[in-house]
Design an enzyme around this catalytic site. Sequence first.
Site, PDB file in Angstrom:
ATOM      1  N   LEU A 174       0.817  -1.213   0.000  1.00  0.00           N
ATOM      2  CA  LEU A 174       0.000   0.000   0.000  1.00  0.00           C
ATOM      3  C   LEU A 174       0.854   1.268   0.000  1.00  0.00           C
ATOM      4  CD1 LEU A 174      -2.756  -0.994   2.603  1.00  0.00           C
ATOM      5  CD2 LEU A 174      -2.679  -1.452   0.142  1.00  0.00           C
ATOM      6  N   CYS A 175       0.300   2.316  -0.559  1.00  0.00           N
ATOM      7  CA  CYS A 175       1.001   3.609  -0.635  1.00  0.00           C
ATOM      8  C   CYS A 175       0.790   4.401   0.656  1.00  0.00           C
ATOM      9  CB  CYS A 175       0.513   4.404  -1.841  1.00  0.00           C
ATOM     10  SG  CYS A 175       0.929   3.644  -3.413  1.00  0.00           S
TER      11      CYS A 175
END
Length: 411
Positions: free
Chosen positions: A361-362
């Site tokens: 995930l960012c």
Amino acid sequence: MNPTAPKHQFVNPFNIEDTELVIGGLKLSRLAQRVGQTPFYAYDRQLLNARIAELRQNMPPELKIHYAMKANPMPAIVQHMATIVDGFDLASAGEMKVALDTVMPATQISMAGPGKRPAELGQAIAAGITINVESQQELNVIAALSEQTGIQANVALRINPAFELKASGMKMGGGPKQFGIDEELIPTVLQHIKSLDLHFKGFHIYSGSQNLKAESIIDAQQKSIQLAVSLTEHCPSPIEKLNIGGGFGIPYFPGDVPLDTRPIGDALAEAINQSKSQLPEAEIIIELGRYLVGEAGIYASQVIDKKISRGQIYLIVDGGLHHHLAASGNFGQVIRKNYPVAIGNKMGIEEMETVNIVGPLCTPLDILADKVPLPKAEIGDYVVIFQSGAYGLTASPTAFLTQPNAEEILV
């Protein structure tokens, strides 16, 4: 505590074969092939059976053990638990549907929650389960629905006690709380019930969770039974069910010592025996979720990249906080700690390195393990998070960044 004494270390409850973790009789790599993808959660039914068997051995024989479905409402888990526990406690109409699809009789199911919608209350009344009433307003809604439908509702009062479960991870009783009716108001509410056409079942007293101190649990259980006894003179009918909650914790972090349930059972047997004359018709119930399923589950993901950033090694895996919020530290931890973690296909390998395990995930919050020594891993290896049978997938933001979902399997 002796400061020089070694801290308690996590003990892996699963078998190992040829350096691979074995879950439900299958090696991890074969299980991954059977599931068809990573990430996935896997739950071992034999560990579920063993936990219930051990608990029954340590608890008084007349005690009823209920499974709190919020810990893990996976239908296959609930179906299996229906054959080895005495009842279910649920917290939504969705969980109710899963529970009623099992062999568990509705008479052994209860529903709690501080904000039950009228539609949910109507469903519970029609199903014949016991509603743990959390406020005077909710009681009035139940009474109105019961009158409209012509179906007598089964109700128990959830009490917010004046005491709390000391040393618990989450306190759910004592002081101002959204849960239950304050102890001092209960006599007035009981008097009101006498004027309503409702089937009074008893009390629900849940004061806290995730507790590893036997003495704290014993104290809360004794106070719960004493409180129920003190209220008998106000009750519209004899108490049939007394749910004294749960609170039993499991060890997650270094230094956590597993809960010894034997002294709890001994003390509870004495308390039940002493209260029999005042509570002659009451079933005494404990409500456990995490303790029953937490240690029977793993979360497995696969290494998709490995890189070094300014001297630190990062294993980037295909799962993360969107599947396992608790392991990321974003589900109630004040100071982030690592869950027990392993390279599931390199168990016992001696060549070690210190790594950070992160998801795809960012966000910098997507950390599954921070600076942990593990066997040297490469792309394609399996990272396993232990203690993952409770508050896993359904307690996580699965829609975050629209990533693929994790599978669940009971083996």
